[in-house]
Motif scaffolding. Structure first.
Motif, PDB file in Angstrom:
ATOM      1  N   ARG B  30       0.848  -1.206   0.000  1.00 50.54           N
ATOM      2  CA  ARG B  30       0.000   0.000   0.000  1.00 50.54           C
ATOM      3  C   ARG B  30       0.876   1.246   0.000  1.00 50.54           C
ATOM      4  N   GLN B 106       4.981   7.590   0.344  1.00 44.58           N
ATOM      5  CA  GLN B 106       5.288   6.643   1.417  1.00 44.58           C
ATOM      6  C   GLN B 106       4.830   5.225   1.082  1.00 44.58           C
ATOM      7  N   ILE B 107       5.586   4.272   1.609  1.00 48.39           N
ATOM      8  CA  ILE B 107       5.090   2.900   1.678  1.00 48.39           C
ATOM      9  C   ILE B 107       4.346   2.838   3.002  1.00 48.39           C
ATOM     10  N   VAL B 108       3.032   2.695   2.946  1.00 48.00           N
ATOM     11  CA  VAL B 108       2.232   2.738   4.172  1.00 48.00           C
ATOM     12  C   VAL B 108       2.390   1.423   4.932  1.00 48.00           C
ATOM     13  N   ASN B 109       2.006   0.321   4.300  1.00 41.84           N
ATOM     14  CA  ASN B 109       2.176  -0.993   4.918  1.00 41.84           C
ATOM     15  C   ASN B 109       2.167  -2.070   3.846  1.00 41.84           C
TER      16      ASN B 109
END
Ligand SMILES: Nc1nc2c(ncn2[C@@H]2O[C@H](COP(=O)(O)OP(=O)(O)OP(=O)(O)O)[C@@H](O)[C@H]2O)c(=O)[nH]1
Ligand SMILES: [Mg+2]
Ligand SMILES: [Zn+2]
Lengths: 242, 129
Positions: B30, B106-109
């Motif tokens: 995500r 960003q790489i969220v998760n």
């Protein structure tokens, strides 16, 4: 309890990691090195052919002529033509050939500083380092090079609304340079629309109008850099005194 | 476009985060992309489809959310979310140079699963019966 026939993911791992963080970290280290060496660094961005090399060649000539120790790194996807043009005034110039890369990253700057250093040119011997980025209004926006100032160039031949189309690049600049103003007439350049577009995405930013052909505005650019060098020289004297 | 090199950084970051987890596979990534980041989502997805090959992200679903631009509006004395990639205050139309959100990516998760064999929660179900 009811279960999905399809097994759900075993686990969600939260990262919240900035993808550009690796470059940001290296750029931060570079910025400190530039400050320690009292080198004023500018990162020049624009769309392809906006007149970066032509204007910077004049500017470097001006600076070298007035005793400023200027140097340049110039990036292109191929050829070293621009380095030859920039080096004509005698300033040290290195060509960065990036192959398919469409922007410069801090690591590349590190490599070229190391190469200079191996040739005997140290950062502390450079007052102004000009970095001509790849002609590209999208990609370089996200990549800090540790510069003190980012200059974005907009030529009168490319349309007054460029800043509105590429807001990230114009919003991040410390100086907007309008180039090729000698062509404003034939291009029916609408000056007030262009300046308003810049002002819209980057309110209050300094704007300097120039022509590499006639030399218009070059003195203003050179004076801006000489002032920056003067401030750094005072800083150097102060740090030597302590 | 530098989406390809961004895609490579994403793979690098994810692999680095999974250094101590040699036996997991990534099923979902995500991402949050700022409207002012200059990153084009379809180009990034295209780039990822190449660079994830033969990595643990191979075949992972990419979910992208856009982060709107937020600016500090001085006349309003407020943080405002703007329209699209604009830096104009939507209330008073004043442009702002003070950008508070929307420039990053960003790489969220990520979602993980065991690469082969039976997923853990199925084993738990089997234990109960
Ligand atoms: N009339 C006029 N032409 C200019 C001016 N500056 C540059 N040019 C012309 O514009 C073209 C591109 O100029 P460059 O200086 O190579 O532009 P650049 O931004 O360095 O180009 P790239 O590095 O390829 O992105 C050349 O043909 C120049 O002669 C100017 O002030 N006036
Ligand atoms: Mg050039
Ligand atoms: Zn407002």
């Amino acid at each position: 309890m009811c279960r999905d026939p399809e097994p759900g993911p075993a686990e969600t791992l939260v990262l919240e990691r900035n993808v550009l963080s690796a470059n940001d970290a290296r750029a931060g280290v570079l910025r400190e090195r530039f400050q320690t060496a009292h080198t004023h660094v500018i990162n020049v961005v624009s769309s392809p052919g906006s007149g970066k090399t032509s204007l910077l060649a004049r500017l470097l000539g001006d600076l070298v002529g007035s005793g400023v120790r200027a140097a340049a790194l110039v990036a292109d996807c191929a050829t070293d033509n621009d380095a030859v043009r920039l080096g004509a005034c005698g300033a040290p110039v290195r060509q960065i050939v990036t192959d398919s890369q469409c922007h410069l990253e801090a690591g590349v700057i590190e490599d070229h500083l190391a190469a200079w250093s191996a040739e005997g040119l140290a950062l502390r011997d450079i007052d102004v380092l000009v970095i001509e980025n790849i002609g590209n209004l999208v990609c370089p926006a996200g990549f800090d090079l540790g510069e003190a100032e980012r200059w974005v160039m907009l030529s009168v031949t490319e349309g007054e609304d460029k800043p509105l189309k590429y807001p990230a690049m114009f919003a991040g600049a410390d100086l907007a340079v309008v180039t090729k103003v000698d062509l404003a007439g034939p291009c029916r350049f609408d000056r007030s629309t262009a300046l308003a577009a810049i002002e819209t995405v980057n309110p209050g930013v300094d704007i300097i109008e120039t022509s590499a052909a006639t030399g218009d505005g070059c003195d203003v650019l050179a004076a801006r850099l000489r002032d920056a060098v003067l401030r750094l020289t005072e800083g150097r004297a102060a740090s030597a005194a302590t | 476009m530098h989406e390809l090199s961004i895609a490579r950084s994403i793979v690098r970051e994810v692999e680095a985060a999974l250094q101590d987890r040699p036996d997991v596979q990534v099923t979902v990534v995500r991402l949050r992309i700022g409207r002012l980041s200059g990153i084009v989502a379809p180009a990034l997805e295209f780039g990822l489809s190449f660079v994830t090959e033969a990595t643990r992200l191979d075949g992972a679903r990419i979910e992208i959310t856009e982060e709107p631009v937020a600016v500090w509006c001085s006349p309003c004395q407020a943080t405002r979310t703007t329209d699209g990639p604009s830096v104009l205050c939507p209330v008073c139309d004043t442009p702002s140079a003070d950008i508070r959100a929307g420039r990053g990516m960003q790489i969220v998760n990520i979602d993980l699963s065991e690469p082969t064999g039976v997923p853990r929660d199925l084993l738990e179900v089997a234990d109960v019966s």
